[in-house]
Design an enzyme around this catalytic site. Structure first.
Site, mmCIF file in Angstrom:
data_model
loop_
_atom_site.group_PDB
_atom_site.id
_atom_site.type_symbol
_atom_site.label_atom_id
_atom_site.label_comp_id
_atom_site.label_asym_id
_atom_site.label_seq_id
_atom_site.Cartn_x
_atom_site.Cartn_y
_atom_site.Cartn_z
ATOM 1 N N CYS A 15 -90.970 -24.238 2.697
ATOM 2 C CA CYS A 15 -90.119 -25.741 2.494
ATOM 3 C C CYS A 15 -89.436 -25.126 0.877
ATOM 4 C CB CYS A 15 -90.309 -26.730 2.259
ATOM 5 S SG CYS A 15 -89.241 -28.184 1.802
ATOM 6 N N TYR A 253 -63.998 -36.261 -13.692
ATOM 7 C CA TYR A 253 -64.379 -37.144 -12.229
ATOM 8 C C TYR A 253 -64.994 -38.205 -12.417
ATOM 9 C CZ TYR A 253 -62.976 -32.062 -13.083
ATOM 10 O OH TYR A 253 -62.455 -30.643 -13.157
ATOM 11 N N GLU A 274 -60.437 -39.196 -10.364
ATOM 12 C CA GLU A 274 -61.862 -38.840 -9.525
ATOM 13 C C GLU A 274 -61.037 -38.514 -8.105
ATOM 14 O OE1 GLU A 274 -64.718 -37.810 -6.472
ATOM 15 O OE2 GLU A 274 -64.834 -38.459 -9.012
ATOM 16 N N CYS A 350 -74.068 -30.699 -14.610
ATOM 17 C CA CYS A 350 -75.630 -29.843 -13.789
ATOM 18 C C CYS A 350 -75.859 -28.544 -13.325
ATOM 19 C CB CYS A 350 -75.832 -30.567 -12.110
ATOM 20 S SG CYS A 350 -74.458 -30.210 -11.174
#
Length: 393
Positions: A15, A253, A274, A350
């Protein structure tokens, strides 16, 4: 020799969902800290203060959003699970995933069995034909709630409508924490799990409490994925932002307004911008439900030239928060932020590589005060980073 541990998941190795289950969690954290340092060093950025990484309270059962893919199978009709490593057209028929709360596995197995029972055809990504494409599960607490989104092409056969109707009638009885079920129609070749939405069961939202604010989350709105880490993650953002009672703040954002709404209780006024209109509607509804009146919301594409003119109409901020997608800040917006710097900026990302790239430009007008890595993604190589900046001079 590097120590290894026994992976919990029986699907580990085939996976592609998480690749570090055989790495001890302390070692995962060390690797992520080193990766952040290396990324910024290679970008030529000196980091004077890097705080220790914020570990996740638990390294499993932390994800509040999972997307499972259906593909045809000659023996079983279809399989429903996660992509095999390195494959877009092959899927592991997941029996138990350790990333979301355990009830996710019950929900997926129920949908899998219902699809096979009704002879549902999975979407073939090579032939571009078939019905069932994806199942998206979203989770919130407290109380515990699930949102189930079934993504298909447009129904054309009686068994397809029967399958959807059965899910709406029986799944909430089987799993009482299922709050809402939605049907998403995607007739394009793109594998995205967005499209025309109809609610089959429930009210179409989840509600998540964080730092004293109860957030409304609609089907397509962005929200941070580690539900166990939310309080500490957003708490650390507030600490580093140092919001002042009389200042203006911008949240660019802003998604469903998670950071902006927490800031609103600590500043004079906050402006949230946004692209996704549904997310802005969530932010407005959350503000109203929490009695927050000093926040203004705008659905706006920050990458278009017209965004500059709109930003010019807003009051000068003392604090700017940016939390862009993985691609980072668009060059046009980055140029504007350098021309109109705030006293302080917080850059949440991120993807440290694009964050470091953007910071090289921002550091022409800002100083990097602190870097705070946060582990929102245990069992993977991904890491979140909060960068705290202060205007030079």
């Amino acid at each position: 020799m590097e120590r290894r541990v026994q992976p919990r998941c029986s699907h580990f190795g085939e996976c592609g969902g998480c690749l570090w289950q055989d790495v001890p969690y302390e070692e995962q954290l060390r690797r992520k800290e080193e990766a952040v340092e290396r990324t910024f060093r290679e970008a030529g950025i000196e980091v004077a203060h890097r705080d220790p990484i914020l570990a996740s309270p638990e390294p499993f059962r932390y994800r509040n959003k999972m997307e499972f893919t259906a593909v045809p199978d000659p023996d079983r009709g279809l399989v429903l699970g996660l992509h095999r490593r390195g494959r877009f057209d092959a899927v592991v028929d997941i029996s138990e995933c350790w990333l979301p709360p355990a009830e996710a596995n019950v929900i997926i197995e129920s949908i899998r069995q219902a699809a096979r029972r009704h002879g549902i055809r999975a979407y073939d990504y090579r032939q571009h034909s078939g019905f069932l494409r994806n199942v998206v599960l979203r989770f919130a607490a407290y109380p515990e709630q699930w949102m189930v989104l079934v993504v298909t092409t447009r129904p054309t056969q009686p068994n397809e409508e029967v399958f959807l109707r059965e899910l709406a009638e029986h799944l909430p009885a089987q799993v009482p924490t299922v709050r809402t079920i939605g049907h998403v129609i995607n007739d394009t070749w793109s594998p995205v799990s967005t499209g025309e939405l109809r609610i089959l069961y429930g009210d179409g939202i989840l509600q998540q409490s964080v730092c004293g604010v109860r957030f409304r989350i609609s089907p397509f709105a962005f929200f941070q994925v580690n539900w166990l880490q939310l309080e500490r993650f957003f708490g650390r953002i507030l600490e580093l932002a140092e919001p002042q009672p009389e200042e203006i703040a911008w949240d660019l954002y802003c998604g469903a307004g998670s950071i902006a709404l927490l800031l609103a209780r600590r500043v004079r006024h906050v402006y949230g911008l946004e692209l996704v209109r549904e997310a802005i509607e969530d932010a407005r509804a959350t503000a109203a439900e929490n009695g927050i009146e000093n926040a203004s919301w705008f659905a706006l594409d920050l990458h278009r030239p017209s965004a500059r003119q709109f930003l010019e109409s807003l009051p000068q901020p003392g604090l700017i928060v940016v939390d862009p997608p993985r691609a980072g800040i668009h060059w046009r917006l980055l140029q504007y932020l350098c021309q109109r710097p705030a006293e302080r900026m917080l850059y949440v990302s991120c993807h440290p590589a694009t964050q470091a790239r953007d910071l090289r430009r921002l550091l022409e007008v800002y100083e990097l005060q602190r870097l705070q890595p946060v582990d929102l993604f245990p069992q993977t190589a991904h890491v979140e980073v909060i960068a705290s900046l202060r205007r030079r001079g």
